[in-house]
Design an enzyme around this catalytic site. Structure first.
Site, mmCIF file in Angstrom:
data_model
loop_
_atom_site.group_PDB
_atom_site.id
_atom_site.type_symbol
_atom_site.label_atom_id
_atom_site.label_comp_id
_atom_site.label_asym_id
_atom_site.label_seq_id
_atom_site.Cartn_x
_atom_site.Cartn_y
_atom_site.Cartn_z
ATOM 1 N N ASP A 149 -10.324 -3.589 -5.666
ATOM 2 C CA ASP A 149 -9.829 -2.804 -4.530
ATOM 3 C C ASP A 149 -10.674 -1.535 -4.406
ATOM 4 O OD1 ASP A 149 -8.470 -1.181 -2.736
ATOM 5 O OD2 ASP A 149 -6.490 -1.795 -3.438
ATOM 6 N N SER A 196 0.835 -1.200 0.000
ATOM 7 C CA SER A 196 0.000 0.000 0.000
ATOM 8 C C SER A 196 0.875 1.257 0.000
ATOM 9 C CB SER A 196 -0.958 -0.048 1.198
ATOM 10 O OG SER A 196 -1.958 0.923 1.087
ATOM 11 N N HIS A 247 -8.317 -4.676 -0.847
ATOM 12 C CA HIS A 247 -7.101 -3.949 -0.495
ATOM 13 C C HIS A 247 -6.314 -4.741 0.537
ATOM 14 C CE1 HIS A 247 -4.612 -0.333 -0.477
ATOM 15 N NE2 HIS A 247 -4.488 -0.507 0.835
#
EC number: 3.1.1.23
Length: 463
Positions: A383, A245, A414
């Site tokens: 996502d 991320s 995610h």
């Protein structure tokens, strides 16, 4: 005149000679009025219950439809979409990484919902996560900040027999104690990797800030300090760079900042990053896919972390940048998005004059084309945090650079990527296995190149 009536059977108790009770059935005519019979007939007609049954069926059908749509049950399972240039490296990866070409199959009931995958990752992290044992290291930065990272030694010999260290940058406000990091580190250790995991500045609740600064979207200072420590302490080791991320943005920016940062790096893997904060800020304020709600939740978490370090960041005794002195804390309290927090606080740690300037300079998009080591970029099509328009960035890059492969599975949310048969997920995720499998393949690729070079050199010497 004959009145309407009906037969009924009465049971009359009798006393037998042995004291036993018996019954004598006798029939009698019970009279009822004609209107009463008509009313009974109306109540017994099938039309009214049929209406109720139809409503029930419609309600059940509606609920099932909503469940199917929300859980995305009609979505097929398939291998991930791959974007790459035809090269010797890509062909080797397709042969050496089965996960790239086989179906990713999430849990049957809920695994095709990107929202549920994301929520489970955010709330639970992982199931039955292990507790790898590591050593915490402290590094004093030039501005007085104290950076920390955790070091985990390998638990087995690596498949190519070399000394390999994974340098790992977690997601926003994350650290080595998060369950998804622990699960990945344990798996990597068992595959022969040493792991160094950065703890984002200010993320660990038991480590106080020692300067008026905490982690930001694209600051690579702490990650670079950790990498330099590893290179100095283990001069023979080679590096596999991994970012999750926000960490994906940091590691890609770090590698692209200077060619020297890519020395001794075998490859880089970025999972579920957004590539450009400037382009993402508009989509992150939209309500489709509930992104605005996710934005609010993440902003609320960031506020709690910032306010937990209020004295170190905003105290009167702290010598801080002029721009930070002018920070209006009331705006922080009322912020409902990450963009508001970045504009009021985060950009000021590094002296940016505007949010636009901060996002442009700190996003890895302008550095990706400077990375020359093998690079795998992974995102999930469902996502909810990363808008599909942002995925044109890795797609375009993979069309121009032979060292880049973009992997896009249909499901995973995610940082979820849970696997499992029906309801309960497995402890190890598809993401964990893919990163290690890719790293193993790159290590083997480099070993083969080295052996070929040695053979060619011997043949040249003989000639």
């Amino acid at each position: 005149m004959i009145k309407a009536g009906q037969w009924s059977v009465l049971r009359t108790p009798l006393i037998g000679s042995g004291g036993d009770c018996g019954h004598l059935e006798r029939a009698c005519w019970t009279y009822a009025s004609a209107p009463q019979i008509k009313m009974n007939a109306m109540l017994e007609t099938p039309e009214l219950p049929a209406v109720f049954d139809g409503v029930k069926l419609a309600a059940v059908a509606a609920v099932l439809y909503v469940i199917v749509r929300c859980l995305n049950l009609k979505s097929p399972t398939a291998p991930p979409d791959l974007y790459f240039q035809d090269s010797g490296l890509s062909r080797f990866l397709l042969k050496s990484c089965p996960l790239l070409t086989k179906e990713y199959i999430p849990p049957l009931i809920w695994g095709k919902s990107g929202h549920i995958q994301t929520a489970l990752y955010g709330k639970m992290g992982r199931v039955r996560s292990p507790h790898p044992y590591g050593h915490r290291k402290f590094i004093t930065m030039s501005d007085g900040a104290t950076s920390t990272f955790d070091l985990f030694e390998p638990l087995a010999e690596h498949c190519v027999g070399d000394d390999i260290t994974m340098v790992i940058c977690p997601g926003i406000a994350n650290h080595s104690e998060k369950q998804y990091i622990r699960t990945f580190v344990d798996y990597a250790q068992k595959n022969g990797y040493r792991c160094a995991v950065l703890n984002h500045l200010g993320a660990l609740p038991n480590i106080e800030l020692t300067s008026p600064r905490m982690f930001t979207y694209g600051c690579t200072w702490e990650f670079g300090a950790m990498v330099n420590y590893i290179k100095k302490t283990y001069p023979l080791t080679q590096l596999v760079v991994v970012g999750f991320s926000l960490g994906g943005n940091i590691v890609c920016k770090y590698l692209g900042e200077t060619q020297a940062n890519q020395e001794k790096v075998l490859c880089c893997v970025s999972v579920c990053q957004g590539y450009s904060a400037l382009r993402a800020q508009e989509t992150f304020m939209q309500w489709d896919q509930c992104r605005r709600f996710y934005n609010f939740l993440m902003a609320d978490n960031m506020k709690k972390i910032i306010l937990s370090h209020r004295q170190a960041l905003f105290g009167d005794h702290v010598k801080k940048p002029q721009s930070l002195e002018d920070t209006d804390l009331s705006r922080l309290y009322t912020a409902t998005s990450l963009m508001q927090i970045d504009d009021n606080v985060m950009r000021k740690f590094h002296g940016y004059n505007s949010l636009k300037e901060y996002y442009e300079e700190e996003s890895c998009m302008r550095y990706l084309h400077r990375i020359y080591v093998p690079l795998m970029l992974v995102n999930a099509a469902d996502d909810p945090l990363v808008h599909e328009s942002l995925l044109t960035i890795p797609k375009s890059l993979s069309e121009k650079r032979e060292n880049v492969m973009f992997v896009l599975p249909l499901h995973g949310g995610h940082l979820g990527f849970f696997e499992g048969s029906v309801l309960f997920p497995e402890p190890l995720t598809w993401m964990d296995k893919l990163v290690v499998e890719y790293a193993n393949a790159i290590c083997q690729w480099e070993r083969n190149k080295s052996q070929c070079s040695d053979t060619e050199q011997v043949e040249a010497d003989l000639e």
